[in-house]
Design a protein around this motif. Structure first.
Motif, PDB file in Angstrom:
ATOM      1  N   LEU A 117       5.799   8.506 -13.530  1.00 47.51           N
ATOM      2  CA  LEU A 117       5.921   9.058 -12.182  1.00 47.51           C
ATOM      3  C   LEU A 117       6.530  10.452 -12.168  1.00 47.51           C
ATOM      4  CD1 LEU A 117       7.065   5.821 -10.343  1.00 47.51           C
ATOM      5  CD2 LEU A 117       4.837   6.940 -10.195  1.00 47.51           C
ATOM      6  N   GLY A 118       7.304  10.785 -13.185  1.00 52.40           N
ATOM      7  CA  GLY A 118       7.923  12.107 -13.233  1.00 52.40           C
ATOM      8  C   GLY A 118       6.900  13.229 -13.181  1.00 52.40           C
ATOM      9  N   ALA A 119       5.738  13.015 -13.764  1.00 53.33           N
ATOM     10  CA  ALA A 119       4.700  14.048 -13.806  1.00 53.33           C
ATOM     11  C   ALA A 119       4.015  14.245 -12.459  1.00 53.33           C
ATOM     12  CB  ALA A 119       3.654  13.696 -14.866  1.00 53.33           C
ATOM     13  N   ILE A 120       4.034  13.224 -11.602  1.00 51.13           N
ATOM     14  CA  ILE A 120       3.334  13.374 -10.317  1.00 51.13           C
ATOM     15  C   ILE A 120       4.237  13.894  -9.206  1.00 51.13           C
ATOM     16  CG2 ILE A 120       1.632  11.611 -10.895  1.00 51.13           C
ATOM     17  CD1 ILE A 120       3.240  10.052  -8.506  1.00 51.13           C
ATOM     18  N   LEU A 121       5.530  13.745  -9.349  1.00 51.54           N
ATOM     19  CA  LEU A 121       6.438  14.153  -8.270  1.00 51.54           C
ATOM     20  C   LEU A 121       6.262  15.597  -7.831  1.00 51.54           C
ATOM     21  CD1 LEU A 121       9.701  12.228  -9.209  1.00 51.54           C
ATOM     22  CD2 LEU A 121       7.988  11.646  -7.480  1.00 51.54           C
ATOM     23  N   PRO A 122       6.072  16.565  -8.758  1.00 53.38           N
ATOM     24  CA  PRO A 122       5.893  17.952  -8.313  1.00 53.38           C
ATOM     25  C   PRO A 122       4.605  18.184  -7.518  1.00 53.38           C
ATOM     26  CG  PRO A 122       6.463  17.877 -10.647  1.00 53.38           C
ATOM     27  CD  PRO A 122       6.188  16.473 -10.206  1.00 53.38           C
ATOM     28  N   LEU A 123       3.659  17.246  -7.590  1.00 53.86           N
ATOM     29  CA  LEU A 123       2.387  17.383  -6.875  1.00 53.86           C
ATOM     30  C   LEU A 123       2.472  16.923  -5.420  1.00 53.86           C
ATOM     31  CD1 LEU A 123       0.035  15.958  -9.639  1.00 53.86           C
ATOM     32  CD2 LEU A 123       0.429  18.373  -9.093  1.00 53.86           C
ATOM     33  N   LEU A 124       3.541  16.211  -5.061  1.00 55.69           N
ATOM     34  CA  LEU A 124       3.640  15.620  -3.728  1.00 55.69           C
ATOM     35  C   LEU A 124       4.067  16.625  -2.669  1.00 55.69           C
ATOM     36  CD1 LEU A 124       5.345  12.203  -4.544  1.00 55.69           C
ATOM     37  CD2 LEU A 124       2.918  12.677  -4.193  1.00 55.69           C
ATOM     38  N   ALA A 125       3.411  16.561  -1.519  1.00 58.76           N
ATOM     39  CA  ALA A 125       3.755  17.414  -0.379  1.00 58.76           C
ATOM     40  C   ALA A 125       4.920  16.823   0.416  1.00 58.76           C
ATOM     41  CB  ALA A 125       2.547  17.594   0.534  1.00 58.76           C
ATOM     42  N   TYR A 146       0.887  -1.155   0.000  1.00 58.62           N
ATOM     43  CA  TYR A 146       0.000   0.000   0.000  1.00 58.62           C
ATOM     44  C   TYR A 146       0.923   1.202   0.000  1.00 58.62           C
ATOM     45  CZ  TYR A 146      -3.637  -3.186   1.711  1.00 58.62           C
ATOM     46  OH  TYR A 146      -4.525  -4.221   1.860  1.00 58.62           O
ATOM     47  N   VAL A 147       0.661   2.135  -0.886  1.00 63.04           N
ATOM     48  CA  VAL A 147       1.468   3.348  -0.964  1.00 63.04           C
ATOM     49  C   VAL A 147       0.535   4.536  -0.747  1.00 63.04           C
ATOM     50  CG1 VAL A 147       3.069   4.710  -2.357  1.00 63.04           C
ATOM     51  CG2 VAL A 147       2.957   2.225  -2.676  1.00 63.04           C
ATOM     52  N   ARG A 148       0.849   5.346   0.238  1.00 64.38           N
ATOM     53  CA  ARG A 148       0.051   6.550   0.528  1.00 64.38           C
ATOM     54  C   ARG A 148       0.856   7.764   0.096  1.00 64.38           C
ATOM     55  NH1 ARG A 148      -0.382  10.229   4.960  1.00 64.38           N
ATOM     56  NH2 ARG A 148      -2.478  11.105   5.108  1.00 64.38           N
ATOM     57  N   MET A 149       0.236   8.577  -0.747  1.00 66.33           N
ATOM     58  CA  MET A 149       0.858   9.811  -1.213  1.00 66.33           C
ATOM     59  C   MET A 149      -0.054  10.969  -0.860  1.00 66.33           C
ATOM     60  SD  MET A 149       2.191   8.622  -4.918  1.00 66.33           S
ATOM     61  CE  MET A 149       2.002   6.856  -5.144  1.00 66.33           C
ATOM     62  N   VAL A 150       0.530  12.051  -0.403  1.00 68.56           N
ATOM     63  CA  VAL A 150      -0.240  13.245  -0.078  1.00 68.56           C
ATOM     64  C   VAL A 150       0.209  14.361  -1.001  1.00 68.56           C
ATOM     65  CG1 VAL A 150      -0.837  14.918   1.701  1.00 68.56           C
ATOM     66  CG2 VAL A 150      -0.506  12.522   2.323  1.00 68.56           C
ATOM     67  N   VAL A 173      -5.657   2.678  -7.926  1.00 71.31           N
ATOM     68  CA  VAL A 173      -5.555   4.016  -7.353  1.00 71.31           C
ATOM     69  C   VAL A 173      -6.814   4.255  -6.526  1.00 71.31           C
ATOM     70  CG1 VAL A 173      -5.361   6.475  -7.891  1.00 71.31           C
ATOM     71  CG2 VAL A 173      -4.176   4.777  -9.323  1.00 71.31           C
ATOM     72  N   ASN A 174      -6.625   4.669  -5.278  1.00 71.85           N
ATOM     73  CA  ASN A 174      -7.730   4.835  -4.330  1.00 71.85           C
ATOM     74  C   ASN A 174      -7.734   6.236  -3.739  1.00 71.85           C
ATOM     75  OD1 ASN A 174      -8.341   1.744  -3.833  1.00 71.85           O
ATOM     76  ND2 ASN A 174      -6.140   1.974  -3.611  1.00 71.85           N
ATOM     77  N   ARG A 175      -8.926   6.750  -3.464  1.00 71.17           N
ATOM     78  CA  ARG A 175      -9.097   8.011  -2.728  1.00 71.17           C
ATOM     79  C   ARG A 175      -9.849   7.689  -1.448  1.00 71.17           C
ATOM     80  NH1 ARG A 175      -9.416  12.842  -5.714  1.00 71.17           N
ATOM     81  NH2 ARG A 175      -8.956  13.741  -3.688  1.00 71.17           N
ATOM     82  N   THR A 176      -9.669   8.529  -0.429  1.00 72.83           N
ATOM     83  CA  THR A 176     -10.433   8.368   0.803  1.00 72.83           C
ATOM     84  C   THR A 176     -11.294   9.609   0.997  1.00 72.83           C
ATOM     85  OG1 THR A 176      -8.686   9.315   2.168  1.00 72.83           O
ATOM     86  CG2 THR A 176      -8.665   6.935   1.895  1.00 72.83           C
ATOM     87  N   PRO A 177     -12.511   9.436   1.508  1.00 77.73           N
ATOM     88  CA  PRO A 177     -13.413  10.581   1.645  1.00 77.73           C
ATOM     89  C   PRO A 177     -12.978  11.598   2.699  1.00 77.73           C
ATOM     90  CG  PRO A 177     -14.428   8.599   2.539  1.00 77.73           C
ATOM     91  CD  PRO A 177     -13.144   8.176   1.894  1.00 77.73           C
ATOM     92  N   ASP A 178     -12.127  11.199   3.621  1.00 70.89           N
ATOM     93  CA  ASP A 178     -11.747  12.115   4.702  1.00 70.89           C
ATOM     94  C   ASP A 178     -10.396  12.802   4.504  1.00 70.89           C
ATOM     95  OD1 ASP A 178     -10.445   9.710   5.038  1.00 70.89           O
ATOM     96  OD2 ASP A 178     -10.527   9.762   7.225  1.00 70.89           O
ATOM     97  N   GLU A 179      -9.708  12.526   3.396  1.00 70.73           N
ATOM     98  CA  GLU A 179      -8.436  13.184   3.095  1.00 70.73           C
ATOM     99  C   GLU A 179      -8.426  13.575   1.618  1.00 70.73           C
ATOM    100  OE1 GLU A 179      -4.741  11.483   5.369  1.00 70.73           O
ATOM    101  OE2 GLU A 179      -5.846   9.832   4.447  1.00 70.73           O
ATOM    102  N   GLU A 180      -8.832  14.793   1.316  1.00 71.43           N
ATOM    103  CA  GLU A 180      -8.994  15.158  -0.095  1.00 71.43           C
ATOM    104  C   GLU A 180      -7.689  15.215  -0.876  1.00 71.43           C
ATOM    105  OE1 GLU A 180      -9.268  19.909  -0.680  1.00 71.43           O
ATOM    106  OE2 GLU A 180     -10.967  19.008   0.336  1.00 71.43           O
ATOM    107  N   ASP A 181      -6.553  15.343  -0.195  1.00 66.85           N
ATOM    108  CA  ASP A 181      -5.284  15.414  -0.906  1.00 66.85           C
ATOM    109  C   ASP A 181      -4.461  14.137  -0.801  1.00 66.85           C
ATOM    110  OD1 ASP A 181      -5.579  18.001  -2.000  1.00 66.85           O
ATOM    111  OD2 ASP A 181      -5.152  18.868  -0.041  1.00 66.85           O
ATOM    112  N   ALA A 182      -5.015  13.079  -0.196  1.00 65.13           N
ATOM    113  CA  ALA A 182      -4.306  11.801  -0.079  1.00 65.13           C
ATOM    114  C   ALA A 182      -4.791  10.832  -1.156  1.00 65.13           C
ATOM    115  CB  ALA A 182      -4.515  11.197   1.295  1.00 65.13           C
TER     116      ALA A 182
END
Length: 103
Positions: A78-86, A8-12, A43-52
């Motif tokens: 993955l190169g395109a998503i790296l700038p989006l990560l907190a 499981y990989v969690r990205m914010v 790819v999964n989203r959670t209802p309680d974390e809009e940016d996770a």
């Protein structure tokens, strides 16, 4: 015990970029369709974390997982998503043993 590996990989994302992160990871998931040994990449989203965004992965074996992770970041998408990560992704390593969806 199965030779499968999973995680499981969690990205914010940076504030407000959760939807863009999810869209970018869906493009990565499309590329994983043809990755040797990729059995599951969701790819999964959670209802309680809009940016996770969570990714659920299952690979036939460690070698398949390593080969996918060692791709050029641009080639994997993955190169395109790296700038989006907190911050850096969080990983939970798994040893899948079976169930619906896994042969």
């Amino acid at each position: 015990m199965s030779a499968r590996v999973g995680r499981y990989v969690r990205m914010v994302a940076t504030p407000g970029d959760g939807p863009a992160l999810a869209e970018g990871l869906l493009k990565v998931a499309e590329g994983m369709r043809s990755a040797p040994g990729c059995e599951l990449y969701i790819v999964n989203r959670t209802p309680d974390e809009e940016d996770a965004v969570w990714v659920t992965e299952v690979w036939a074996d460690e070698a398949s997982s390593d080969a996918a992770l060692n791709q050029d970041l641009g080639e994997a998408g993955l190169g395109a998503i790296l700038p989006l990560l907190a911050g850096p992704p969080e990983f939970i390593e798994l040893a899948p043993v079976g169930g619906p969806g896994l042969a």
